[in-house]
Every structure is written in C-alpha cells, then in structure tokens.
Design an enzyme around this catalytic site. Sequence first.
Site, PDB file in Angstrom:
ATOM      1  N   GLU A  42       5.214  17.630  -3.173  1.00 40.91           N
ATOM      2  CA  GLU A  42       4.308  18.469  -2.407  1.00 40.91           C
ATOM      3  C   GLU A  42       3.449  19.171  -3.461  1.00 40.91           C
ATOM      4  OE1 GLU A  42       4.817  21.904   0.968  1.00 40.91           O
ATOM      5  OE2 GLU A  42       6.632  21.001   0.134  1.00 40.91           O
ATOM      6  N   ARG A 267      20.729  16.954  -6.643  1.00 40.06           N
ATOM      7  CA  ARG A 267      19.656  17.406  -7.522  1.00 40.06           C
ATOM      8  C   ARG A 267      20.237  17.909  -8.842  1.00 40.06           C
ATOM      9  NH1 ARG A 267      16.981  21.474  -3.874  1.00 40.06           N
ATOM     10  NH2 ARG A 267      15.278  21.018  -5.276  1.00 40.06           N
ATOM     11  N   LYS A 277      11.674  26.143  -7.023  1.00 39.64           N
ATOM     12  CA  LYS A 277      10.242  26.437  -6.975  1.00 39.64           C
ATOM     13  C   LYS A 277      10.012  27.923  -6.788  1.00 39.64           C
ATOM     14  CE  LYS A 277       7.872  22.684  -5.287  1.00 39.64           C
ATOM     15  NZ  LYS A 277       7.397  21.832  -4.170  1.00 39.64           N
TER      16      LYS A 277
END
Length: 570
Positions: A42, A267, A277
């Site tokens: 994104e 992850r 983020k």
Amino acid sequence: MKTPESGDVGLTPPPNFIRSIVSEDVNTGKNGGKVITRFPPEPNGYLHIGHAKSICLNFGLAAEFGGHCNLRFDDTNPSKEEQEYVDSIMEDVRWLGFDWGDRLYYASDYFERLYEFAEALIKKGKAFVCDLTFDQMREYRGTLNTPGKESPYRNRPVEENLDLFRRMRSGEFPDGSKTLRAKIDMSSGNINMRDPVMYRIKHEEHQRSGSKWCIYPMYDYAHGQSDSLEGVTHSICTMEYEDHRPLYDWYLDELGAYHPRQCEFARLNLSNTVLSKRRLLRLVNEGHVAGWSDPRMPTLAGMRRRGYTPEAIRNLCERIGVGKKESLVDMGMLEFCVREDLNKRAPRVMGVLRPLKVVIDNYPEGKGEYLDAINNPEDPGAGKRKVPFSRELYIEQEDFMEAPPKQFFRLAPGREVRLRYAYFIRCESVVKGPDSGEIAEIHCTYDPATRGGDSPDGRKVKATLHWVSAERSIPAVVRLYDSLFVNANPNDVGEGEDFISYLNPNSLEILTSCRVEPSLSEAIPGGHYQFERIGYFTADAVDSKPGKPVFNRIVTLKDEWVKIQKAEKK
RNA sequence: UGGGGCGUAGACAAGCGGUAAGUCAGCAGAUUUUGGAUCUGCCAUUCCCAGGUUCGAAUCCUGGCGCCCCCA
C-alpha cells in the site's frame, strides 16, 4: 537471484512450507505449472526489512519456478497515499535486487472491473446497499463472543440495490451515508464474514483516478479480485490475513472467477527495533529520527543509507526461514550477514576515530615514506596501496594504556607493538596535559629493521595497531550508529508504557576529530570500507564530499577485547 | 464467553512413525602483520505438559497449559 557483487545468493534455498506448496502445485500441474506471485504494498509508507522478507519470498519463488512476480500498488484508499511512497517503494525493490519487468500494476486500474464484479454480486443476491451509519454498523456487528444482527437493509430487492449502488457511484449520496456490503453471515465466528463492507462513499480525489470515482473498494474486496485479474497463482501474505482467507475465497467463489491460492506466513520481527508502520511513522513524525531514511531506521532506505548491502539483507531473509511461528530474529543475525558480505569485498583502510598523538623520537625529522598496504587480504585481486608514514602519527586512544590490565596487550609504557604495514615501535614516555593530567601524547622509538611489519630477528609482538600519519592524514567525520532501542522487543511494553521510552539515547554518536588515511579523500559516496580493527563503514551517500569525507558505521568488527572487558565487569 | 494460528537449545530453524540437520550467539583450542577473517571441537538423552497407541513417538490420538491475531 544473482548480482554482479555476489553470485551465491539463493542458489540452494532452504526448504519451507510455502515453497513446498508451490512446488507441489507445479508438480501436479495446477495452473498449467505456472507460478505467478505478487508484492502488493500500500503506498502509504516506506518499505522496511519486514517487507524485504516478503519481497525475497515472492520474487524468489517466481524466479525459482520460472514464473514472475508482479509489483502491484494497493492504492484503494484515496486519502492516505502519496507519490513519494510509490517512488520510494520502486527504488527499494530495485535496490534489493529484484525486477518486476513490465508487470507494474495499480489496484486503482481495476476500479471499473471491480465495480462490475460488485454489480454481479448484487445481481446474484449476494450483496446489498446498506444505510446503516458507521456507528450503527459497529453495533450490529456484534462482538467476539456474541453474534451480530442483520442489517434492516439486508433484504432489499436486487433491483433496488442495483439502482442505489449505481447512484452511489454517480455521486448522489454524501460520504458515509451508504455502503455496499456482501451478504454472508452475521453470526459467523469469523467477524470478517459478518456482511463485510465492499464499497464506501468517499468524495475524494484519487492520485491516479482523479475524480472519476466517489466510491472506493475495501481492501478485502479489492485484493483478491486484483490477484484474480492478474492471474496470480499464489497470493502470499502474512498470518493476520489467515482470518480473511474465507472471505477471500468467498468473493472469488461467488464470482466464479479465477481463484488464486492464498498462503500465510509469519511476519518478521527484528530485535531492538520496531517494524510496524504506525510506530515507524511516530519515530519520524515526533522527530526521534531524521526521517524515513535515517540510518538507524529499519527501513530499506535507512539501511541503504547506513551502508547495509542488498546481499546481506537477502541473505538474512534466506537464513531466517519462512514459517508460521511468531519469532523475534536477533539483530546479531543481520550483523553477521553484513560482516560476511563486506569481509569478502570491502577494501581495508586505516582511520583513527579518537586520535592520540605518537612521536617517533628516533625517526628523522622531516622524513616521510610510503609503505605498502594490502587492500583486502580476503581478495588477492584487490591489490595494494601506498600509505604515508611520518615521525608524528595518530593511534587510537583506546590502544594505549598507562597501567594495562593483564589481558590488554596493546601499547603501554616500555612495551613494543607493531604498526600495521609499518614498524615495530616501543613506548618510551608519556606526556600529560598541563592541568587535566590527560595523556597529551606519547613518545616512542621505532626499529628500522622491522619496516613493513616483520622482525628479522623473529621477535614477536602481541598487538598490531592501525595508525595514520599526523601530517598526511585527512580529517573526517564519523557517525557511530547503534541500535535504536535498548530492549530486544520494544513492542513488548508494560501497561501504560510507551515504546518510545525504550529508545537508545546513544543510538548516534558523531565524532568530528577523526583522522583517516589520505586515500579516503576520494571515498566513494555509498562505497563500503573496512576500517581495520574497527568496523565496516560507508561514505555517506548524501553528506560525504571529496576531501571532506563523512562515514557511517554500519557494524563493528567482532571484538575479542570488548568481550573480555565486558566479562571482567561482571 | 466466538473464530483462527502457533509452541523443537539464548535467537532463528529442519524434521512429516525408526531413535533431534543447519545457522546466529556462546564456550574451548589452532592459526593470524586486523584481539578481524579462517579452521577444529563442544553446546537439546530431548522436542510446552500429562496420559494413550506402537517393538519404536518431536512426529499419531486424547486432555490440559501457554503465547499471538481478529470486534478498534
């Protein structure tokens, strides 16, 4: 994936369950034996080393099985995305060493197709326009333990839904007044299946589609259909999307569209840093670091600036494996990977970080000479260079002790050591500052017979020191970086604590009185060097200038002496 | 009082019923003109726990416990 600098990455990738899945699908002829993956960022933040794991996996699998990997920007949210991020993402993926060829896509390019899919779902009675407000919708959704309630608008006739949805598109309704929802199951234990929103109204400009749309698809709806449109065979994502897979499958099945297979892996977490983020954004916005590419940041831009190599990062990604278990990879693993890479190729140089003046009393005043130094003992092809020697030199302050402990075998009064590639010197006396009593300089004698560093009589010294000529060295600025956080897992904070409080106050130390050998006057910005006995450094890509070099420490060399000192403290 | 996932050494991680790979870290030694690099050896009698099945279980079954994710 081969690169000119290192050809041994990825030749024999270790096994992991995702590779097994892909391999089996290839062997059974699924999708005609093709493998198409994708990396779908994104564009609302910078890529970090966690993304690198995903990039290596996706591009690596594609390369291994003769397929390809698409780069697709998941730009379905008009309010949060910026071109700056798109640019940085492309730069970072390329830097890491991967190539998407002509397969650069944007989810926003599929808006029309996505819209058609939505109408198809409405016509099939599988989607409806809902007038519930955001708050009402949350109320109706239920909680983890209690089922939700069906929306009163759930049973609108198909024709009405179609009409309403078309009018949503044409801009008749204000933001938030209506949504398009999938009609699935409000009592599902999986909250993602409780009639999830597919479209919401947002009268906002989109950076690519402009003002063409005022309705935008939600991630879950857009993502799978985008995968499908691109013919992706394996849609690899992280574990938190495992719950979304039933929804991913549902859309595709109801649509009767080509159905990629979603696989989830855990992850990456790296010790002593953060990779979310939200947290990275805070570090940047609150000024704890100097932007996304601060050399302390775990962003690819930051790591590049710091001096980490793509080879090291790719190696790390291979070494840590791919699994479903949550894990915290030790930063030491990354550091090992950089050392391993740089040891083979970084030219060796001499630089003194904290200079201590040495005068060689029996070396003729005014005399100077050049000595041969090997550029890289690990690489015979790297050749030699000349290093200037003179009567006055600088050595590292920590390489001299007036009253050394037993295990210290560097320079001390009366003791003899070797100056690398130069001579044996013996410390004869110490000169102290007038007031502080600090060591101002030391006086030594040298043995001319040991030129180059060998003693004809075979006598040994226990230490070899790096040095520079006082006169013929050049000044340099050196930035010593350390880990951003003091604790291994800054995410693991107690009640009411903030991860910010675990920031390492010493993550950056700037040294401005360093002296380096003259060859470094031409240090290549972005180039990698090993300062002998100290560590690996890069000439800062932005701040380093010819004649005025600025170095970033990437990582220290392993150091037996600091280990001994630490052990003694205990 | 829902759904999903995970538990193998200090950190990663193979293993898929035949008797615990590998890597990082650590320790010991060799070697060394970087206390670097390199090389050698050591480092889980045991796989979250408890039962069970089996000649044999980290692997299969049952029951616990713990951790993570999803309503934000």
